[in-house]
Write an enzyme that holds these catalytic residues in place. Sequence first.
Site, PDB file in Angstrom:
ATOM      1  N   VAL A  67       0.892  -1.145   0.000  1.00 57.03           N
ATOM      2  CA  VAL A  67       0.000   0.000   0.000  1.00 57.03           C
ATOM      3  C   VAL A  67       0.937   1.203   0.000  1.00 57.03           C
ATOM      4  O   VAL A  67       2.107   1.057   0.386  1.00 57.03           O
ATOM      5  CB  VAL A  67      -0.902  -0.086   1.272  1.00 57.03           C
ATOM      6  CG1 VAL A  67      -0.085  -0.093   2.554  1.00 57.03           C
ATOM      7  CG2 VAL A  67      -1.953   0.988   1.336  1.00 57.03           C
ATOM      8  N   VAL A 119       6.795  -2.749 -10.315  1.00 57.11           N
ATOM      9  CA  VAL A 119       8.042  -2.635 -11.076  1.00 57.11           C
ATOM     10  C   VAL A 119       8.571  -4.038 -11.350  1.00 57.11           C
ATOM     11  O   VAL A 119       8.681  -4.868 -10.442  1.00 57.11           O
ATOM     12  CB  VAL A 119       9.084  -1.810 -10.298  1.00 57.11           C
ATOM     13  CG1 VAL A 119      10.438  -1.855 -10.992  1.00 57.11           C
ATOM     14  CG2 VAL A 119       8.591  -0.378 -10.134  1.00 57.11           C
ATOM     15  N   HIS A 137      11.200  -7.630  10.939  1.00 53.41           N
ATOM     16  CA  HIS A 137      12.334  -6.728  10.747  1.00 53.41           C
ATOM     17  C   HIS A 137      13.348  -7.290   9.745  1.00 53.41           C
ATOM     18  O   HIS A 137      14.551  -7.269  10.010  1.00 53.41           O
ATOM     19  CB  HIS A 137      13.041  -6.470  12.084  1.00 53.41           C
ATOM     20  CG  HIS A 137      12.154  -5.886  13.135  1.00 53.41           C
ATOM     21  ND1 HIS A 137      12.424  -5.987  14.477  1.00 53.41           N
ATOM     22  CD2 HIS A 137      11.007  -5.183  13.053  1.00 53.41           C
ATOM     23  CE1 HIS A 137      11.463  -5.381  15.169  1.00 53.41           C
ATOM     24  NE2 HIS A 137      10.595  -4.895  14.334  1.00 53.41           N
ATOM     25  N   HIS A 187      13.467  -1.890  16.748  1.00 55.47           N
ATOM     26  CA  HIS A 187      12.509  -2.044  15.653  1.00 55.47           C
ATOM     27  C   HIS A 187      12.935  -1.032  14.603  1.00 55.47           C
ATOM     28  O   HIS A 187      13.486   0.011  14.939  1.00 55.47           O
ATOM     29  CB  HIS A 187      11.098  -1.810  16.159  1.00 55.47           C
ATOM     30  CG  HIS A 187      10.721  -2.764  17.273  1.00 55.47           C
ATOM     31  ND1 HIS A 187       9.707  -3.652  17.180  1.00 55.47           N
ATOM     32  CD2 HIS A 187      11.282  -2.969  18.494  1.00 55.47           C
ATOM     33  CE1 HIS A 187       9.631  -4.373  18.298  1.00 55.47           C
ATOM     34  NE2 HIS A 187      10.585  -3.966  19.114  1.00 55.47           N
TER      35      HIS A 187
HETATM   36  C1  LIG Z   1       3.427  -5.896  10.863  1.00 55.74           C
HETATM   37  C2  LIG Z   1       4.669  -5.104  11.135  1.00 55.74           C
HETATM   38  C3  LIG Z   1       4.888  -4.540  12.375  1.00 55.74           C
HETATM   39  C4  LIG Z   1       6.023  -3.786  12.610  1.00 55.74           C
HETATM   40  N1  LIG Z   1       6.139  -3.087  13.769  1.00 55.74           N
HETATM   41  C5  LIG Z   1       7.118  -2.168  13.898  1.00 55.74           C
HETATM   42  C6  LIG Z   1       7.163  -1.272  15.001  1.00 55.74           C
HETATM   43  O1  LIG Z   1       6.273  -1.254  15.854  1.00 55.74           O
HETATM   44  N2  LIG Z   1       8.199  -0.400  15.077  1.00 55.74           N
HETATM   45  C7  LIG Z   1       9.184  -0.358  14.151  1.00 55.74           C
HETATM   46  O2  LIG Z   1      10.120   0.428  14.289  1.00 55.74           O
HETATM   47  N3  LIG Z   1       9.165  -1.190  13.092  1.00 55.74           N
HETATM   48  C8  LIG Z   1       8.144  -2.057  12.935  1.00 55.74           C
HETATM   49  N4  LIG Z   1       8.095  -2.846  11.825  1.00 55.74           N
HETATM   50  C9  LIG Z   1       9.184  -2.741  10.841  1.00 55.74           C
HETATM   51  C10 LIG Z   1       9.124  -1.506   9.953  1.00 55.74           C
HETATM   52  O3  LIG Z   1       7.783  -1.188   9.659  1.00 55.74           O
HETATM   53  C11 LIG Z   1       9.901  -1.795   8.671  1.00 55.74           C
HETATM   54  O4  LIG Z   1      11.219  -2.181   8.989  1.00 55.74           O
HETATM   55  C12 LIG Z   1       9.986  -0.583   7.743  1.00 55.74           C
HETATM   56  O5  LIG Z   1       8.709  -0.021   7.575  1.00 55.74           O
HETATM   57  C13 LIG Z   1      10.552  -1.016   6.412  1.00 55.74           C
HETATM   58  O6  LIG Z   1      10.520   0.051   5.497  1.00 55.74           O
HETATM   59  P1  LIG Z   1      11.005  -0.151   3.996  1.00 55.74           P
HETATM   60  O7  LIG Z   1      10.896   1.165   3.340  1.00 55.74           O
HETATM   61  O8  LIG Z   1      12.318  -0.831   3.994  1.00 55.74           O
HETATM   62  O9  LIG Z   1       9.972  -1.199   3.360  1.00 55.74           O
HETATM   63  P2  LIG Z   1       8.391  -1.100   3.193  1.00 55.74           P
HETATM   64  O10 LIG Z   1       7.834  -0.036   4.042  1.00 55.74           O
HETATM   65  O11 LIG Z   1       7.857  -2.461   3.345  1.00 55.74           O
HETATM   66  O12 LIG Z   1       8.185  -0.599   1.702  1.00 55.74           O
HETATM   67  C14 LIG Z   1       8.385  -1.351   0.540  1.00 55.74           C
HETATM   68  C15 LIG Z   1       7.367  -0.877  -0.468  1.00 55.74           C
HETATM   69  O13 LIG Z   1       7.739  -1.269  -1.778  1.00 55.74           O
HETATM   70  C16 LIG Z   1       6.592  -1.739  -2.455  1.00 55.74           C
HETATM   71  N5  LIG Z   1       7.070  -2.631  -3.505  1.00 55.74           N
HETATM   72  C17 LIG Z   1       7.815  -3.736  -3.332  1.00 55.74           C
HETATM   73  N6  LIG Z   1       8.128  -4.273  -4.517  1.00 55.74           N
HETATM   74  C18 LIG Z   1       7.572  -3.485  -5.458  1.00 55.74           C
HETATM   75  C19 LIG Z   1       7.567  -3.524  -6.877  1.00 55.74           C
HETATM   76  N7  LIG Z   1       8.195  -4.479  -7.548  1.00 55.74           N
HETATM   77  N8  LIG Z   1       6.894  -2.555  -7.535  1.00 55.74           N
HETATM   78  C20 LIG Z   1       6.253  -1.567  -6.858  1.00 55.74           C
HETATM   79  N9  LIG Z   1       6.240  -1.486  -5.505  1.00 55.74           N
HETATM   80  C21 LIG Z   1       6.898  -2.436  -4.825  1.00 55.74           C
HETATM   81  C22 LIG Z   1       5.772  -2.393  -1.387  1.00 55.74           C
HETATM   82  O14 LIG Z   1       4.428  -2.549  -1.765  1.00 55.74           O
HETATM   83  C23 LIG Z   1       5.974  -1.439  -0.217  1.00 55.74           C
HETATM   84  O15 LIG Z   1       5.040  -0.394  -0.230  1.00 55.74           O
HETATM   85  C24 LIG Z   1       6.986  -3.640  11.581  1.00 55.74           C
HETATM   86  C25 LIG Z   1       6.781  -4.216  10.338  1.00 55.74           C
HETATM   87  C26 LIG Z   1       5.623  -4.929  10.085  1.00 55.74           C
HETATM   88  C27 LIG Z   1       5.404  -5.498   8.719  1.00 55.74           C
END
Ligand SMILES: Cc1cc2nc3c(=O)[nH]c(=O)nc-3n(C[C@H](O)[C@H](O)[C@H](O)COP(=O)(O)OP(=O)(O)OC[C@H]3O[C@@H](n4cnc5c(N)ncnc54)[C@H](O)[C@@H]3O)c2cc1C
Length: 627
Positions: free
Chosen positions: A114, A264, A561, A604
Amino acid sequence: MISSASVLSLLLSATLATAAIVEPATFASTSFDFIVAGGGTAGTAVAARLSEIGNWTVGLIEAGEYRPDDENILVPQGWNTAPTWGNPTYDWGFNTVPQPNLADRSINIVRGRVLGGSSALNLMGIFLAGATEYDQLEQLGNEGWNYNNTLKYFKKATNMSVAPEYLQIGEHATFNPQYHGNSGPIHASFSSWFSEAMPPLYNAMVNLGFTPVQDGGDGQDAGDVWSPPLSINQDTKTRSYSAIEYYGRNADRPNFHVLTGAQVTKIELSSTPDNNGNLRATGVTYVSGGQTYTASVSKDVVVSGGSIQSPHMLELSGIGNKTILESVGIESKIDLPAVGENYQDHLVNYEQFIVPHSIETWDVMFNPGVQNDTVWQEYLVNKTGPYTSSVNVISYQTASHVTQNDSLLLDWLAELDAQFNASNPSPGRRAMYNIERQRLLPSSQQASVEVYAAPFHAYANDFELNTSYIQISSVPSHPFSRGSIHVNSSDPLNYPRIDLNAWAFDIDRHMMTASAKYCRVIADTDPLKPIIQEYSFPGPNVTTDTEWEQFVAENVMTPFHPCCTNAMLPKDAGGVVDSHLTVYGTANVRVVDVSILPLQLGTHLMGTTYAIAEQAADIIKADYGAA
Ligand SMILES: Cc1cc2nc3c(=O)[nH]c(=O)nc-3n(C[C@H](O)[C@H](O)[C@H](O)COP(=O)(O)OP(=O)(O)OC[C@H]3O[C@@H](n4cnc5c(N)ncnc54)[C@H](O)[C@@H]3O)c2cc1C
Ligand SMILES: *[C@@H]1O[C@H](CO)[C@@H](O)[C@H](O)[C@H]1NC(C)=O
Ligand SMILES: *[C@@H]1O[C@H](CO)[C@@H](O)[C@H](O)[C@H]1NC(C)=O
Ligand SMILES: *[C@@H]1O[C@H](CO)[C@@H](O)[C@H](O)[C@H]1NC(C)=O
Ligand SMILES: *[C@@H]1O[C@H](CO)[C@@H](O)[C@H](O)[C@H]1NC(C)=O
Ligand SMILES: *[C@@H]1O[C@H](CO)[C@@H](O)[C@H](O)[C@H]1NC(C)=O
Ligand SMILES: *[C@@H]1O[C@H](CO)[C@@H](O)[C@H](O)[C@H]1NC(C)=O
Ligand SMILES: *[C@@H]1O[C@H](CO)[C@@H](O)[C@H](O)[C@H]1NC(C)=O
Ligand SMILES: *[C@@H]1O[C@H](CO)[C@@H](O)[C@H](O)[C@H]1NC(C)=O
Ligand SMILES: *[C@@H]1O[C@H](CO)[C@@H](O)[C@H](O)[C@H]1NC(C)=O
Ligand SMILES: *[C@@H]1O[C@H](CO)[C@@H](O)[C@H](O)[C@H]1NC(C)=O
Ligand SMILES: *[C@@H]1O[C@H](CO)[C@@H](O)[C@H](O)[C@H]1NC(C)=O
């Protein structure tokens, strides 16, 4: 009854502009300076910061949709009451391959699908690890990636609110402003509701030697107990997350183009190298509504798909281990075998205890009818009650404290050294090992185990209605085992193969077992002990080391994580990106998300993710002379 939709739209109308989401064909015909692939926590943030340069045209591509007024996202909810988890509208729903050391279970990995990514459905804890952990990233060869910068960029991202006095006094909802932002886009505050079971738990931990502190996010490593900040907007009591704060507030920028519902599939690379021997990204190919499009880019492609999908996107584009790519029929363009390696995640053990039913816990939300309706009305009318809270108590502790047996710890270290040496590690891997290993020494003051608690049952299939529970959870902070995430098919819409390789080193099992036993020690400590009516899961029959080992193998999950699959390290040390986050062998492909961490952190990851995105934006601006 007050309609929830009307209240929420009132709460939100003040902050959100109408979003200008573009069509896939329009996006493909736009000439971009930057395209960010993946509109998650980091991707949305970095795209928004790049679009501050008015003459840069910035495109952001996200597979999921923009859902700014969706109450399933906005209403803060703790743990698995969240209606988003496992729901394909919001969650990719990944699973690891069966893990032999975890009773052959496939471990479910929730990942946001999302706009806003995982920040739209996580548990909202927002804080950093201890200062030493970030300074260690710089020691590994990553200039500029230290605590001072991480703190600076975390502050840039956040806006922390002071809690009402009764929560400061009664629930330790306090912080030191030196360590939090006050004008960033992401709102942070504390739970506005704490179960009566939480102060006894907090005080039991104090009695076990944890120090109550004003701010657990003050850069100290271990030994504190605190009430964590959450990404909740204190005024509206709604979730504050990447999509609404970094995009929603800036949706009127004419140079910021967001495409949702598009996946992508490939980064297009030049067929011949530039003068430095690097390939140039010329565009990004994506699929939307069954159609394939390519958009072109003149400066950089920024890959922000998160730790599962960023390595996948690189491999689909021909960047990765040549042998693996060719085995599934993908043409290798840059042989970079570190892509998708070095995969680390925390594992978490949950223990569930029954407390007197007179104590209100989040379990009321699970009781359909009167109780749930009451707390829901409380949320809608007064913005109070269980629906305004998440994790209540958190702490980090040293290995020596949790095992309570230094001689045992030294035995484990000897076993670990032998197993590690036998794994024939590269010099780069050994450098990381040395950092992780010294944390376990009896003399170390650094965090090795996290304990956190929430007023709720922990096991969706193992609880009774009309019963109050608390959960005490433990997370060994720094796993030694390394897994991998690799392409399993040339079809870009197929999921990658995710192998956590859990407990490849026995130390990870030992630390989990010791941490699990320690949670019961907390439950057995005054003033918590008198309100524990029953060891619910595991039951009282789990007592010996062998029984605990079996319990954790059969029940641990991940707190979601995943990290480190595109490690930022010198190339010959196993790096995928350099300290400007540029993928080795490319002129202009960067990775900006938590996959760039070389080492898992004792925290986290959301706070760090925002800090990475903010720091990356400044690095990119500086590289193009726009700082
Ligand atoms: C259920 C849950 C609970 C958590 N609780 C906590 C917490 O309380 N505190 C904390 O600090 N951390 C928490 N975390 C961890 C934290 O949310 C994540 O480490 C962090 O948000 C990761 O960010 P990111 O940008 O690396 O990835 P993400 O935020 O996952 O973003 C990746 C994005 O890329 C998109 N994407 C992927 N592949 C493609 C593609 N090929 N084409 C187009 N779009 C694509 C995905 O749809 C997504 O929107 C939690 C995670 C989860 C899932
Ligand atoms: C972009 O704007 C900056 C600042 O106004 C200016 O210095 C720069 O030349 C502009 N670049 C282009 C390509 O127009
Ligand atoms: C971080 O900042 C502090 C205070 O400004 C300084 O003393 C310290 O040397 C800095 N550390 C690093 C690694 O730059
Ligand atoms: C920070 O948050 C407070 C409380 O929600 C708000 O009043 C203030 O306007 C915010 N500051 C900025 C700069 O957004
Ligand atoms: C590349 O993958 C193959 C097949 O999994 C593996 O045998 C090889 O060790 C990998 N190469 C490197 C350098 O890691
Ligand atoms: C509790 O109430 C909310 C809001 O009406 C609803 O979405 C949820 O499904 C209810 N839960 C149960 C278990 O009835
Ligand atoms: C809101 O708070 C007031 C004052 O404490 C209380 O009287 C009222 O019952 C609450 N309303 C709901 C729906 O909980
Ligand atoms: C501590 O560990 C050692 C093994 O190194 C073991 O022999 C001893 O019994 C343990 N002590 C306690 C109190 O458990
Ligand atoms: C492991 O290897 C390191 C580096 O070669 C060496 O210093 C250490 O003694 C070895 N330890 C064991 C237990 O083999
Ligand atoms: C729930 O528990 C309370 C008291 O513990 C009891 O009065 C009530 O009847 C119970 N309700 C149901 C539906 O079991
Ligand atoms: C990998 O691909 C094979 C062959 O297409 C398939 O049988 C297997 O289920 C896939 N594995 C994963 C984890 O997707
Ligand atoms: C403990 O009891 C539960 C419930 O009867 C049972 O499922 C479990 O296997 C038992 N565990 C051990 C270690 O005896």
